[in-house]
Scaffold this active site. Structure first.
Site, PDB file in Angstrom:
ATOM      1  N   GLU A 180      -5.748   9.236  -0.292  1.00 31.90           N
ATOM      2  CA  GLU A 180      -4.881   8.210   0.284  1.00 31.90           C
ATOM      3  C   GLU A 180      -5.627   6.876   0.224  1.00 31.90           C
ATOM      4  O   GLU A 180      -6.805   6.801   0.514  1.00 31.90           O
ATOM      5  CB  GLU A 180      -4.553   8.582   1.738  1.00 31.90           C
ATOM      6  CG  GLU A 180      -3.292   7.921   2.276  1.00 31.90           C
ATOM      7  CD  GLU A 180      -3.515   6.494   2.673  1.00 31.90           C
ATOM      8  OE1 GLU A 180      -2.750   5.623   2.198  1.00 31.90           O
ATOM      9  OE2 GLU A 180      -4.442   6.223   3.445  1.00 31.90           O
ATOM     10  N   HIS A 181      -4.925   5.818  -0.128  1.00 29.41           N
ATOM     11  CA  HIS A 181      -5.606   4.591  -0.545  1.00 29.41           C
ATOM     12  C   HIS A 181      -5.921   3.612   0.579  1.00 29.41           C
ATOM     13  O   HIS A 181      -6.806   2.770   0.438  1.00 29.41           O
ATOM     14  CB  HIS A 181      -4.752   3.868  -1.591  1.00 29.41           C
ATOM     15  CG  HIS A 181      -5.522   2.869  -2.399  1.00 29.41           C
ATOM     16  ND1 HIS A 181      -4.949   2.109  -3.374  1.00 29.41           N
ATOM     17  CD2 HIS A 181      -6.823   2.495  -2.375  1.00 29.41           C
ATOM     18  CE1 HIS A 181      -5.853   1.323  -3.917  1.00 29.41           C
ATOM     19  NE2 HIS A 181      -7.011   1.534  -3.324  1.00 29.41           N
ATOM     20  N   SER A 182      -5.225   3.672   1.703  1.00 30.50           N
ATOM     21  CA  SER A 182      -5.326   2.579   2.672  1.00 30.50           C
ATOM     22  C   SER A 182      -6.697   2.472   3.320  1.00 30.50           C
ATOM     23  O   SER A 182      -7.126   1.381   3.705  1.00 30.50           O
ATOM     24  CB  SER A 182      -4.261   2.746   3.764  1.00 30.50           C
ATOM     25  OG  SER A 182      -4.474   3.929   4.509  1.00 30.50           O
TER      26      SER A 182
END
Length: 758
Positions: free
Chosen positions: A469-471
């Site tokens: 997941e990038h955040s």
């Protein structure tokens, strides 16, 4: 992995927590909250901050200073020039018998104040030194006298054996570029892709922006830059990621691949056991700050803040905005297999389970014959749904199945034991690699918990992968962890001759806990809708991966060019298919290097324009220029995956034991997402994605264009003429061999471990 266009939907009446408010100056409140969040991060890790905060000094240096003061006092010397006597006068009078104690306390206070002043001086000096960016602007291989002097001073003030966060207090603040320079650079960047009419109109909007709004917006950014350590990072996380209501799958996650040509063991449980053990060893080193900070040129430290949230982290959905939940510790992982969820402990009496014990627990899950409960199999599809939808369903799920939900969201990370094999195959190498990438990026839409910071994916043939997941962090952070994991589980932990983890099972361990989901009827329809949407999104992604083995980093170096700039310009050529010549190519490479160095020194364009746009929305100022800038579509989004720990791999003796990188989804429905990694000196692996629903994109076609562009560029150099003669002479039948699919051996015998072909 650009998502800045998602910030266009930002609502200026919202505060950072999503509540509707009426404020006379909401931007001031937002700046205040940014600084508050920055200080809270420091307070949350007080002890580690103390140890790293005194760096480059150490607590022992205080003891040395105190001892020196006491020795001088014993020799009837006063290094304090009378200050210690004044301190003694201010201390309470406990009677004559405590006169010596007052002297010691005065010495302690004076030594502490002097020590703190020296540390503060070191921090200020180091921060000023690290603000120097002249070394970035110098030609490769050349070093001016000021830069040599700077390097010597940095060595003096940097100390020895830094911990992961040792430099955090000494890093300079992110500078706010001149708004005039930013607009000028932006216009330069869009000139080649706009028509004359469109460019003239954009230039008019830019001048109007500079005349009417720029100075006010810039003032607020400068104010924030003095209050918070970075004027853009928290807004980027919030408005680009956490406020986005799009599904995380494909739109926000990215993937990392296993070794391309080798699989150390075909046993799924064994590979999972070693991988999980290696990941938790990395977490242990992270908690103790034993991971060295990343240094450019071996001297210039980069910010390490993003390492904090690798483990024990979940992105929690909200109706208006998500938030990042990070736990101090977690001693279990959540495991998904054949539609069932398990809680599997990773520690016994506060010590990490051995790889063989972890393998045993994974094997118990694989052997568990119990079926999935109704709708449990597809439950994770909710994490691939639009964020607002998932937030509403999660509220009901938290009430009905709180314990099971907490077991997943409170896990160190998520593990998916896939029932199918994956990876490169001899029968159809090209299609198998594409399917491998697609399985890592999207899976089946319901077999990954996309909210977790990362999901470890273990396929039935022992192949590994990571969905991230990038955040919470950018790719270099997870890439650093993944390099350590692959090297540790393969070379340090290793496997026995029969493919199992080394060591002995532990039959006293309890069975992994099967999670029970009490799913109310109203959730069933939501799961079905989420699954349908996830399948549509997954089936629309066109993934293509190919290793290019005709030349690599070593050839590019012989051309005296930056390897990253070389590939970036080749990608532009592949995308636009414009004719090039050597002189223009060198100009383009030099321009890319200049832009890269400007971005590294805080003088980039995108983040500054983004922050100006956010301030304009807070102030309810309408700027046609900023609106146009942030409504642009990213038709070609590119990223290089750096290999950061070459000392963990022996690419000369074991060239097949190098990660093949990873990829991400396209940032635009009619665009491409392209990532690449240099594997050793003689191979480049590309990962391409696009949407099948677009008539303008085709991942395989772009892959062929990239190959053609690389050969065209190589042929511009005298050293590269043989590539065209050698590989273009026999036509398209050599297209498979360009990828080197069948040109390498597995290297199993050289590695002295159990391996399987491909």
């Amino acid at each position: 992995m650009a998502e800045a266009h998602q910030a266009v939907g930002f609502r200026p009446s919202l505060t950072s927590d999503g509540a509707e408010v009426e404020l006379s100056a909401p931007v001031l409140q937002e700046i205040y909250l940014s600084g508050l969040r920055s200080w809270k991060r420091h307070l949350s890790r007080f002890w580690n901050d103390f140890l790293t905060g005194v760096f480059p000094a150490s607590p022992l240096s205080w003891l040395f200073l105190f001892s020196a003061i006491q020795l001088a006092w014993f020799l009837q010397l006063d290094p304090s020039l009378g200050l210690m006597e004044k301190i003694k006068e201010l201390l309470p009078d406990w009677g004559g018998q405590h006169h010596g104690l007052r002297g010691v306390l005065a010495a302690v206070l004076f030594a502490s104040c002097l020590w703190g002043a020296l540390i503060f001086t070191l921090h200020v000096a180091l921060r000023l030194l690290l603000s120097y960016h002249g070394w970035l602007l110098e030609p490769h291989g050349a070093m001016s006298s000021p830069t040599k002097t700077w390097l010597a001073l940095v060595r003096i003030f940097s100390g020895r054996h830094p911990m992961l966060f040792s430099y955090q207090r000494s890093l300079p603040r992110q500078p706010v570029p001149s708004v005039q320079d930013t607009v000028r650079k932006y216009l330069e960047s869009v000139r080649p892709v706009l028509s004359d009419e469109d460019f003239d109109w954009t230039a008019v909007l830019a001048q109007e922006f500079l005349r009417l709004q720029a100075s006010l917006l810039q003032w607020y950014l400068r104010l924030k830059s003095w209050w918070a350590s970075n004027y853009v990072s928290d807004w980027w996380e919030e408005f680009v990621y956490l406020r986005s209501r799009n599904p995380l799958m494909v739109n926000s996650n990215y993937y990392m691949m296993d070794f391309l040509y080798v699989t150390p063991t075909p046993l799924q449980a064994a590979r999972a056991g070693n991988a999980v053990h290696a990941l938790l060893l990395y977490r242990h080193r992270l908690n103790r700050q034993e991971i060295p900070p990343t240094l450019l040129m071996g001297m210039r430290p980069l910010c390490s803040a993003q390492y904090e949230k690798i483990f024990n982290t979940t992105r929690i959905p909200g109706v208006q905005k998500d938030y990042i939940r990070h736990l101090h510790d977690s001693q279990h992982v959540a495991v998904f297999h054949r539609g069932r969820f398990f809680r599997m402990g990773t520690h016994s009496r506060n010590s990490l389970l051995s790889p063989r014990a972890l393998e045993q627990q994974f094997q118990r899950i694989l052997d568990d014959p119990s079926p999935a409960c109704p709708h449990e199999e597809h439950l994770a599809a909710l994490t691939a749904a639009p964020r607002g939808t998932w937030a509403q369903v999660r509220t009901s799920l938290k009430t009905q199945a709180a314990e099971a939900l907490e077991a997943v969201e409170g896990a160190a990370f998520f593990v998916s034991l896939d029932a199918e094999p994956a990876g490169l195959t001899r029968e159809d190498p090209a299609a198998s690699l594409d399917a491998y990438a697609h399985a890592l990026l999207a899976g089946r839409g319901h077999d990954r918990w996309f909210d977790k910071s990362f999901t470890l994916i273990v396929f039935s043939n022992g192949k590994l992968g990571l969905s991230v997941e990038h955040s919470w962090a950018d790719c270099p952070i997870s890439g650093h962890m993944w390099e350590f994991t692959l090297a540790t589980e393969c070379f340090q932990l290793g496997y026995s001759t029969d493919g199992h983890c080394k060591g002995h099972p532990d039959p006293t361990l309890p069975q992994p806990q099967r999670l029970q989901w009490d799913l109310p009827d109203q959730i069933h329809s939501s799961i079905s809708l989420a699954l349908r949407g996830a399948k549509i999104l997954s089936e629309n992604v066109d993934c293509h991966v190919f290793p290019f083995s005709l030349f690599g980093k070593s050839f590019i170096r012989r051309c005296h060019l930056s390897s990253d700039s070389f590939i970036q310009i080749a990608l532009q050529l592949a995308h636009f298919r414009d004719p090039q010549c050597l002189a223009l190519f060198r100009v383009a490479v030099d321009k890319h290097q200049a832009l890269l160095k400007a971005a590294m020194s805080g003088q980039g364009v995108d983040r500054h324009l983004f922050a100006l746009y956010i301030v304009s929305r807070f102030l309810h100022l309408q700027s046609p220029f900023l609106t146009q800038v942030h409504s642009e579509q990213w038709q070609l989004s590119t990223s290089q995956i750096p290999v950061q720990q070459m000392h963990l791999f022996d690419v000369h003796n074991y060239p097949d034991y190098v990660s093949s990188g990873g990829g991400f989804g396209p940032a635009d429905d009619h665009g491409y997402g392209v990532s690449y990694i240099f594997m050793g000196d003689d191979m480049i692996t590309f990962h391409i994605s696009s949407k099948k629903s677009s008539t303008k994109t085709d991942s395989h076609r772009l892959g062929q264009h990239i190959e053609d562009a690389l050969l065209d560029v190589a042929s511009l150099f005298q050293a590269g003429q043989h590539f065209k003669r050698r590989f273009r002479g026999s036509g398209k039948e050599n297209s498979r061999h360009r990828c080197g699919f069948l040109s390498r051996q597995t290297g199993a015998s050289k590695a002295s471990m159990t391996s399987t072909d491909f």
